[in-house]
Write a protein that holds these residues in place. Structure first.
Motif, PDB file in Angstrom:
ATOM      1  N   UNK A 279      -0.313  -8.085  -5.328  1.00 20.83           N
ATOM      2  CA  UNK A 279      -0.150  -9.204  -4.163  1.00 20.83           C
ATOM      3  C   UNK A 279      -1.519  -9.756  -4.016  1.00 20.83           C
ATOM      4  N   UNK A 280      -1.541 -10.607  -3.309  1.00 21.51           N
ATOM      5  CA  UNK A 280      -2.976 -11.163  -2.822  1.00 21.51           C
ATOM      6  C   UNK A 280      -3.532 -10.271  -1.819  1.00 21.51           C
ATOM      7  N   UNK A 281      -2.884  -9.304  -1.065  1.00 23.12           N
ATOM      8  CA  UNK A 281      -3.557  -8.290  -0.231  1.00 23.12           C
ATOM      9  C   UNK A 281      -4.294  -7.243  -1.157  1.00 23.12           C
ATOM     10  N   UNK A 282      -4.811  -6.188  -0.239  1.00 25.66           N
ATOM     11  CA  UNK A 282      -5.358  -4.952  -0.988  1.00 25.66           C
ATOM     12  C   UNK A 282      -4.137  -3.975  -1.165  1.00 25.66           C
ATOM     13  N   UNK A 283      -4.011  -3.583  -2.262  1.00 22.02           N
ATOM     14  CA  UNK A 283      -2.900  -2.506  -2.648  1.00 22.02           C
ATOM     15  C   UNK A 283      -3.654  -1.296  -3.120  1.00 22.02           C
ATOM     16  N   UNK A 284      -3.556  -0.072  -2.860  1.00 24.04           N
ATOM     17  CA  UNK A 284      -4.252   1.166  -3.199  1.00 24.04           C
ATOM     18  C   UNK A 284      -3.744   2.431  -2.995  1.00 24.04           C
ATOM     19  N   UNK A 285      -4.167   3.367  -3.790  1.00 21.97           N
ATOM     20  CA  UNK A 285      -3.611   4.681  -3.320  1.00 21.97           C
ATOM     21  C   UNK A 285      -2.495   5.001  -4.058  1.00 21.97           C
ATOM     22  N   UNK A 286      -2.014   4.647  -5.228  1.00 16.33           N
ATOM     23  CA  UNK A 286      -0.771   4.868  -5.840  1.00 16.33           C
ATOM     24  C   UNK A 286      -0.565   6.472  -5.979  1.00 16.33           C
ATOM     25  N   UNK A 287       0.611   6.957  -5.573  1.00 14.82           N
ATOM     26  CA  UNK A 287       0.908   8.073  -5.580  1.00 14.82           C
ATOM     27  C   UNK A 287       2.361   8.526  -6.064  1.00 14.82           C
ATOM     28  N   UNK A 288       2.779   9.593  -6.384  1.00  9.20           N
ATOM     29  CA  UNK A 288       4.240   9.945  -6.752  1.00  9.20           C
ATOM     30  C   UNK A 288       4.875  10.596  -5.351  1.00  9.20           C
TER      31      UNK A 288
ATOM     32  N   UNK B 253       7.358   5.717  -6.856  1.00 16.45           N
ATOM     33  CA  UNK B 253       5.950   5.834  -6.631  1.00 16.45           C
ATOM     34  C   UNK B 253       5.794   4.808  -5.244  1.00 16.45           C
ATOM     35  N   UNK B 254       4.871   5.443  -4.276  1.00 17.34           N
ATOM     36  CA  UNK B 254       4.351   5.020  -3.144  1.00 17.34           C
ATOM     37  C   UNK B 254       2.932   4.439  -3.093  1.00 17.34           C
ATOM     38  N   UNK B 255       2.652   3.786  -2.380  1.00 11.96           N
ATOM     39  CA  UNK B 255       1.200   3.043  -2.266  1.00 11.96           C
ATOM     40  C   UNK B 255       0.879   2.538  -0.650  1.00 11.96           C
ATOM     41  N   UNK B 256      -0.320   2.261  -0.646  1.00 10.18           N
ATOM     42  CA  UNK B 256      -0.896   1.687   0.614  1.00 10.18           C
ATOM     43  C   UNK B 256      -1.137   0.300   0.332  1.00 10.18           C
ATOM     44  N   UNK B 257      -0.810  -0.405   1.433  1.00  9.33           N
ATOM     45  CA  UNK B 257      -1.192  -1.895   1.097  1.00  9.33           C
ATOM     46  C   UNK B 257      -1.275  -2.763   2.472  1.00  9.33           C
ATOM     47  N   UNK B 258      -2.228  -3.683   2.435  1.00  5.59           N
ATOM     48  CA  UNK B 258      -2.196  -4.498   3.648  1.00  5.59           C
ATOM     49  C   UNK B 258      -1.444  -5.649   3.736  1.00  5.59           C
ATOM     50  N   UNK B 259      -0.317  -5.830   2.940  1.00  6.70           N
ATOM     51  CA  UNK B 259       0.686  -6.994   2.916  1.00  6.70           C
ATOM     52  C   UNK B 259       1.341  -6.911   4.211  1.00  6.70           C
ATOM     53  N   UNK B 260       2.149  -8.009   4.702  1.00  6.53           N
ATOM     54  CA  UNK B 260       2.701  -8.041   5.783  1.00  6.53           C
ATOM     55  C   UNK B 260       4.161  -7.489   5.690  1.00  6.53           C
ATOM     56  N   UNK B 261       4.714  -7.644   4.534  1.00  7.67           N
ATOM     57  CA  UNK B 261       6.156  -7.362   4.552  1.00  7.67           C
ATOM     58  C   UNK B 261       6.210  -5.470   4.625  1.00  7.67           C
ATOM     59  N   UNK B 262       7.038  -5.206   5.652  1.00 10.72           N
ATOM     60  CA  UNK B 262       7.271  -3.678   5.753  1.00 10.72           C
ATOM     61  C   UNK B 262       8.189  -2.999   5.180  1.00 10.72           C
TER      62      UNK B 262
END
Length: 181
Positions: free
Chosen positions: A154-163, A168-177
């Motif tokens: 995504x154009x935002x910051x995505x990081x911290x991928x984990x199981x 799979x879950x990750x942290x993101x700054x995208x607006x879609x929740x």
């Protein structure tokens, strides 16, 4: 005579007002409110001709801690101009780091050598020279890798991928929740 009294009163009031600005800036700095402290120090220092070393130091640190590297460099430079070789190691290193962060690598290298000579550590100075030569060599070579974004990014910051269970879950700054299925 009346004019002299009025002039004296105005001078006293401006001095008291300036001291109030400094106390406010110091209070904000001590509360770790560095954004507000940097603004308050800026207001105080714009009218102050001869600030104390502590005030210069706190102003530089308040800009440094908010990543306003140009302003931090300006005040660390003033601190260096006042203290020279007697400047504390912590402030020498912040001064050097501020120079590097604004792209003044030549001056940062010069001040680093002055700092290491001040410490009198020949081994550390030799190691620094070796590292500098290595970094210059690496910078001169052609890159072996090309970094590029994938279409799934995504154009935002995505990081911290984990199981998480079978997902799979990750942290993101995208607006879609909404969760992705």
């Amino acid at each position: 005579m009346k004019k002299i009294y009025i002039l004296s009163l105005l001078i006293c009031l401006s001095t008291v007002f300036a001291q109030t600005k400094l106390k406010k800036a110091d209070k904000l700095f001590n509360m770790y409110a560095f954004v507000d402290a940097s603004k308050a120090y800026g207001e105080y220092l714009k009218d102050e001709n001869d600030p104390s070393i502590e005030t210069i130091r706190k102003a530089a640190d308040s800009y440094y801690f908010t990543a306003d590297n140009r302003e931090a460099l300006k005040w660390y430079q003033k601190l260096y101009d006042v203290q020279g070789q007697t400047m504390n190691d912590k402030y020498f290193l912040r001064y050097i780091q501020s120079m590097k962060s604004v792209g003044d690598y030549v001056q940062a290298d010069k001040i680093t050598k002055i700092y290491l000579n001040k410490k009198g550590d020949e081994k550390q100075l030799a190691y620094y020279s070796y590292q500098k030569k290595q970094m210059d060599s690496l910078a001169a070579t052609k890159s072996r890798y090309q970094v590029r974004n994938l279409e799934i990014n995504s154009p935002q910051a995505d990081f911290g991928t984990s199981f998480y269970g079978q997902k799979i879950v990750y942290a993101s700054s995208k607006e879609n929740t909404e969760p992705n299925k």
